[in-house]
Write a protein that holds these residues in place. Structure first.
Motif, PDB file in Angstrom:
ATOM      1  N   TYR A 225     -17.019   2.419  -6.350  1.00  0.00           N
ATOM      2  CA  TYR A 225     -16.153   3.278  -7.170  1.00  0.00           C
ATOM      3  C   TYR A 225     -14.836   3.537  -6.445  1.00  0.00           C
ATOM      4  N   LEU A 226     -14.903   3.944  -5.191  1.00  0.00           N
ATOM      5  CA  LEU A 226     -13.701   4.245  -4.424  1.00  0.00           C
ATOM      6  C   LEU A 226     -12.880   2.996  -4.160  1.00  0.00           C
ATOM      7  N   HIS A 227     -13.569   1.867  -3.893  1.00  0.00           N
ATOM      8  CA  HIS A 227     -12.864   0.607  -3.616  1.00  0.00           C
ATOM      9  C   HIS A 227     -12.051   0.149  -4.820  1.00  0.00           C
ATOM     10  N   TYR A 228     -12.693   0.097  -5.982  1.00  0.00           N
ATOM     11  CA  TYR A 228     -11.998  -0.375  -7.183  1.00  0.00           C
ATOM     12  C   TYR A 228     -10.890   0.587  -7.609  1.00  0.00           C
ATOM     13  N   MET A 229     -11.142   1.908  -7.495  1.00  0.00           N
ATOM     14  CA  MET A 229     -10.131   2.876  -7.904  1.00  0.00           C
ATOM     15  C   MET A 229      -8.920   2.809  -6.979  1.00  0.00           C
ATOM     16  N   LYS A 230      -9.169   2.648  -5.681  1.00  0.00           N
ATOM     17  CA  LYS A 230      -8.076   2.534  -4.714  1.00  0.00           C
ATOM     18  C   LYS A 230      -7.273   1.258  -4.967  1.00  0.00           C
ATOM     19  N   GLU A 231      -7.957   0.187  -5.298  1.00  0.00           N
ATOM     20  CA  GLU A 231      -7.270  -1.079  -5.574  1.00  0.00           C
ATOM     21  C   GLU A 231      -6.392  -0.945  -6.816  1.00  0.00           C
ATOM     22  N   ALA A 232      -6.912  -0.279  -7.843  1.00  0.00           N
ATOM     23  CA  ALA A 232      -6.117  -0.058  -9.054  1.00  0.00           C
ATOM     24  C   ALA A 232      -4.905   0.823  -8.748  1.00  0.00           C
ATOM     25  N   ALA A 233      -5.110   1.844  -7.929  1.00  0.00           N
ATOM     26  CA  ALA A 233      -4.009   2.737  -7.559  1.00  0.00           C
ATOM     27  C   ALA A 233      -2.916   1.981  -6.821  1.00  0.00           C
ATOM     28  N   ASP A 234      -3.305   1.098  -5.931  1.00  0.00           N
ATOM     29  CA  ASP A 234      -2.326   0.343  -5.145  1.00  0.00           C
ATOM     30  C   ASP A 234      -1.633  -0.741  -5.965  1.00  0.00           C
ATOM     31  N   LEU A 235      -2.191  -1.026  -7.154  1.00  0.00           N
ATOM     32  CA  LEU A 235      -1.525  -1.954  -8.085  1.00  0.00           C
ATOM     33  C   LEU A 235      -0.658  -1.201  -9.096  1.00  0.00           C
ATOM     34  N   GLY A 236      -0.506   0.116  -8.883  1.00  0.00           N
ATOM     35  CA  GLY A 236       0.414   0.901  -9.711  1.00  0.00           C
ATOM     36  C   GLY A 236      -0.199   1.606 -10.891  1.00  0.00           C
ATOM     37  N   HIS A 237      -1.535   1.619 -11.008  1.00  0.00           N
ATOM     38  CA  HIS A 237      -2.190   2.289 -12.140  1.00  0.00           C
ATOM     39  C   HIS A 237      -2.068   3.800 -11.954  1.00  0.00           C
ATOM     40  N   THR A 238      -1.336   4.460 -12.842  1.00  0.00           N
ATOM     41  CA  THR A 238      -1.002   5.873 -12.683  1.00  0.00           C
ATOM     42  C   THR A 238      -2.234   6.765 -12.628  1.00  0.00           C
ATOM     43  N   GLU A 239      -3.143   6.592 -13.564  1.00  0.00           N
ATOM     44  CA  GLU A 239      -4.332   7.449 -13.593  1.00  0.00           C
ATOM     45  C   GLU A 239      -5.175   7.250 -12.339  1.00  0.00           C
ATOM     46  N   ALA A 240      -5.263   5.985 -11.871  1.00  0.00           N
ATOM     47  CA  ALA A 240      -6.024   5.710 -10.655  1.00  0.00           C
ATOM     48  C   ALA A 240      -5.378   6.387  -9.450  1.00  0.00           C
ATOM     49  N   GLN A 241      -4.052   6.386  -9.413  1.00  0.00           N
ATOM     50  CA  GLN A 241      -3.351   7.066  -8.312  1.00  0.00           C
ATOM     51  C   GLN A 241      -3.683   8.553  -8.316  1.00  0.00           C
ATOM     52  N   ARG A 242      -3.689   9.147  -9.505  1.00  0.00           N
ATOM     53  CA  ARG A 242      -4.016  10.574  -9.585  1.00  0.00           C
ATOM     54  C   ARG A 242      -5.462  10.845  -9.187  1.00  0.00           C
ATOM     55  N   ILE A 243      -6.387   9.970  -9.598  1.00  0.00           N
ATOM     56  CA  ILE A 243      -7.801  10.151  -9.259  1.00  0.00           C
ATOM     57  C   ILE A 243      -8.024   9.987  -7.761  1.00  0.00           C
ATOM     58  N   VAL A 244      -7.400   8.964  -7.178  1.00  0.00           N
ATOM     59  CA  VAL A 244      -7.526   8.762  -5.728  1.00  0.00           C
ATOM     60  C   VAL A 244      -6.948   9.964  -4.987  1.00  0.00           C
ATOM     61  N   GLY A 245      -5.791  10.429  -5.433  1.00  0.00           N
ATOM     62  CA  GLY A 245      -5.179  11.594  -4.806  1.00  0.00           C
ATOM     63  C   GLY A 245      -6.004  12.848  -4.985  1.00  0.00           C
ATOM     64  N   GLY A 246      -6.701  12.947  -6.109  1.00  0.00           N
ATOM     65  CA  GLY A 246      -7.489  14.141  -6.389  1.00  0.00           C
ATOM     66  C   GLY A 246      -8.861  14.143  -5.751  1.00  0.00           C
ATOM     67  N   ASN A 247      -9.248  12.997  -5.157  1.00  0.00           N
ATOM     68  CA  ASN A 247     -10.559  12.901  -4.513  1.00  0.00           C
ATOM     69  C   ASN A 247     -10.434  13.366  -3.061  1.00  0.00           C
ATOM     70  N   PHE A 248     -10.540  14.675  -2.842  1.00  0.00           N
ATOM     71  CA  PHE A 248     -10.290  15.256  -1.524  1.00  0.00           C
ATOM     72  C   PHE A 248     -11.280  14.758  -0.474  1.00  0.00           C
ATOM     73  N   GLU A 249     -12.477  14.359  -0.903  1.00  0.00           N
ATOM     74  CA  GLU A 249     -13.493  13.957   0.064  1.00  0.00           C
ATOM     75  C   GLU A 249     -13.196  12.595   0.667  1.00  0.00           C
ATOM     76  N   SER A 250     -12.424  11.757  -0.071  1.00  0.00           N
ATOM     77  CA  SER A 250     -12.192  10.389   0.402  1.00  0.00           C
ATOM     78  C   SER A 250     -10.828  10.201   1.042  1.00  0.00           C
ATOM     79  N   CYS A 251      -9.980  11.229   1.068  1.00  0.00           N
ATOM     80  CA  CYS A 251      -8.656  11.068   1.675  1.00  0.00           C
ATOM     81  C   CYS A 251      -8.205  12.376   2.309  1.00  0.00           C
ATOM     82  N   ASP A 252      -7.335  12.259   3.314  1.00  0.00           N
ATOM     83  CA  ASP A 252      -6.815  13.456   3.952  1.00  0.00           C
ATOM     84  C   ASP A 252      -5.666  14.021   3.122  1.00  0.00           C
ATOM     85  N   LYS A 253      -5.112  15.157   3.566  1.00  0.00           N
ATOM     86  CA  LYS A 253      -4.072  15.828   2.787  1.00  0.00           C
ATOM     87  C   LYS A 253      -2.822  14.965   2.627  1.00  0.00           C
ATOM     88  N   LYS A 254      -2.485  14.224   3.675  1.00  0.00           N
ATOM     89  CA  LYS A 254      -1.289  13.386   3.626  1.00  0.00           C
ATOM     90  C   LYS A 254      -1.448  12.284   2.580  1.00  0.00           C
TER      91      LYS A 254
END
Length: 420
Positions: A225-254
């Motif tokens: 789930y995290l791998h595919y969502m991160k890949e979509a985010a890095d390809l410019g998918h707006t909703e995926a970027q927001r979901i990756v950013g909103g997943n506090f457990e998988s990323c730091d504040k920066k």
């Protein structure tokens, strides 16, 4: 260089305005001495507005530079892989996927959102036949009518069988949901979806990530789930970027701020709401800014999700209230400069929110209304009981009589009044 010059000019203008206004009494003092609608009060309010406009312009300029830096960093770390030029205006679309383009199912070609909006606007005025002459502007084939679902489905399925990822993603979704005339077949749908994912289609990657999160059609797998969502985010998918950013457990504040900024820069309302709250409470290393809190809260009001909008309406009301209190030194009822009608307007839309703490909105509204209805908005005479009459248009001002209401309207309430 131009931005640096603009920034310096704004800073100099703001410094001059602040120095000039330091010679005047506070707005509250002037209002108490000369009256809320007096020329002296409104003159000071206008000076405050002009200063505030320049301060807002400066903060938005600095914020645009912060956003540009985040976008540059993203492009350096993950160079755009699916950028193409719009065949109509030749503008480069950095990330081509369903949210940034409008596709023609006859040939599978596309135009950018800007060209689509211009053509839709022309169509509203002149009619589709006059705009397109009934043919695709790219392949000149006869346009597929929206009501001809069978022909549209056939063309999309043809594109999917020919290996086009965007079509495979659509067909996969329709098979998995049993919609748009496709019989429910989750296994077949998943195969189409996987084919699109293998081609790294941003939309398909995001949707496949959600499948691994839900665990309905595939075994739940948080890592995938995290791998595919991160890949979509890095390809410019707006909703995926927001979901990756909103997943506090998988990323730091920066990292969280980075992806939320990217999504907000593309206009994602939920990301804008979250970024506005960060500026309001100085989270994630951001400096507190009521201006940017209100700016992003206002952008979040473009949200179309009826369940999310009440929360965003409350956030905007809250940011607008605190910004206005700071700007106008708590003198919030000066006609022509009053935010009260707008604050109450959005609070009423927040009342239906299911995700807000019980009583939060009602308490905020009551605080404002109790104060405002205690005195006439025009002559400031204290009310006796419930004798004041309410403006029936905005429900945000109270008067002791018709004469005061007319005077207040002419004094500037006509600029503040919002139809409730």
């Amino acid at each position: 260089m131009a931005d640096e010059t603009d920034e310096q000019q704004l800073r100099e203008k703001i410094a001059f305005q602040r120095s000039f206004m330091a010679n005047f009494p506070t707005l509250t003092t002037i209002a108490q001495k000369w009256g809320i609608s007096s020329p002296e009060t409104k003159s000071k309010a206008q000076l405050i507005k002009e200063l505030s406009d320049n301060e807002e312009q400066l903060e938005l300029l600095l914020e645009s530079e912060r956003i540009a830096a985040a976008v540059r960093l993203q492009d350096e770390l993950h160079p755009p892989e699916n950028s193409e030029d719009c065949p109509i205006c030749f503008e480069t679309i950095k990330h081509v996927y369903s949210k940034t383009i409008s596709r023609f199912y006859c040939c599978g070609g596309w135009v950018c959102d800007k060209c689509r909006n211009e053509r839709n606007s022309t169509g509203m005025k002149k009619g589709v036949d006059e705009m397109f002459h009934g043919r695709c502007p790219l392949c000149r084939d006869t346009l597929i009518n929206d009501s001809d679902q069978k022909r549209e489905n056939s063309k999309i399925l043809e594109h999917a069988n020919n290996g086009r990822a965007w079509a495979q993603s659509l067909v996969g979704t329709w098979y998995m949901d049993g919609t748009y005339g496709f019989a429910l077949d989750k296994e077949k749908g998943l195969r189409f979806k996987q084919q699109a994912t293998d081609q790294r289609d941003p939309g398909a990657l995001a949707e496949m990530a959600l499948e691994y999160d839900k665990g309905d059609t595939v075994e739940r797998n948080e890592s995938k789930y995290l791998h595919y969502m991160k890949e979509a985010a890095d390809l410019g998918h707006t909703e995926a970027q927001r979901i990756v950013g909103g997943n506090f457990e998988s990323c730091d504040k920066k990292e969280h701020l980075h992806y939320i900024t990217l999504a907000a820069s593309q206009g994602d309302p939920k990301a804008c709401s979250l970024l506005g709250l960060h500026f309001l409470y100085a989270d994630c290393g951001l400096t507190k800014s009521l201006i940017l809190a209100k700016h992003y809260a206002e952008k979040s009001l473009e949200e179309t999700d009826p369940e999310a909008l009440p929360t965003f309406a409350y956030n905007f009301s809250n940011a607008l209230y605190h910004l206005s209190v700071e700007r106008y030194e708590r003198a919030l009822t000066i006609p022509g400069y009053s935010p009260i009608p707008a604050i109450l307007f959005w609070l009423r839309r927040a009342l239906v929110g299911a995700y807000l703490p019980v009583g939060t909105v009602a308490k905020f509204m009551s605080m404002i209304e109790t104060k405002e209805k205690s005195r006439c908005a025009n002559c400031n005479i204290k009310a006796e009981g419930s004798s004041l009459k309410r403006c029936i248009r905005c429900l945000g001002a109270w008067y002791c009589g018709k004469e005061c209401q007319v005077q207040h309207w002419k004094a500037g309430h006509k600029f503040d009044c919002i139809k409730s």
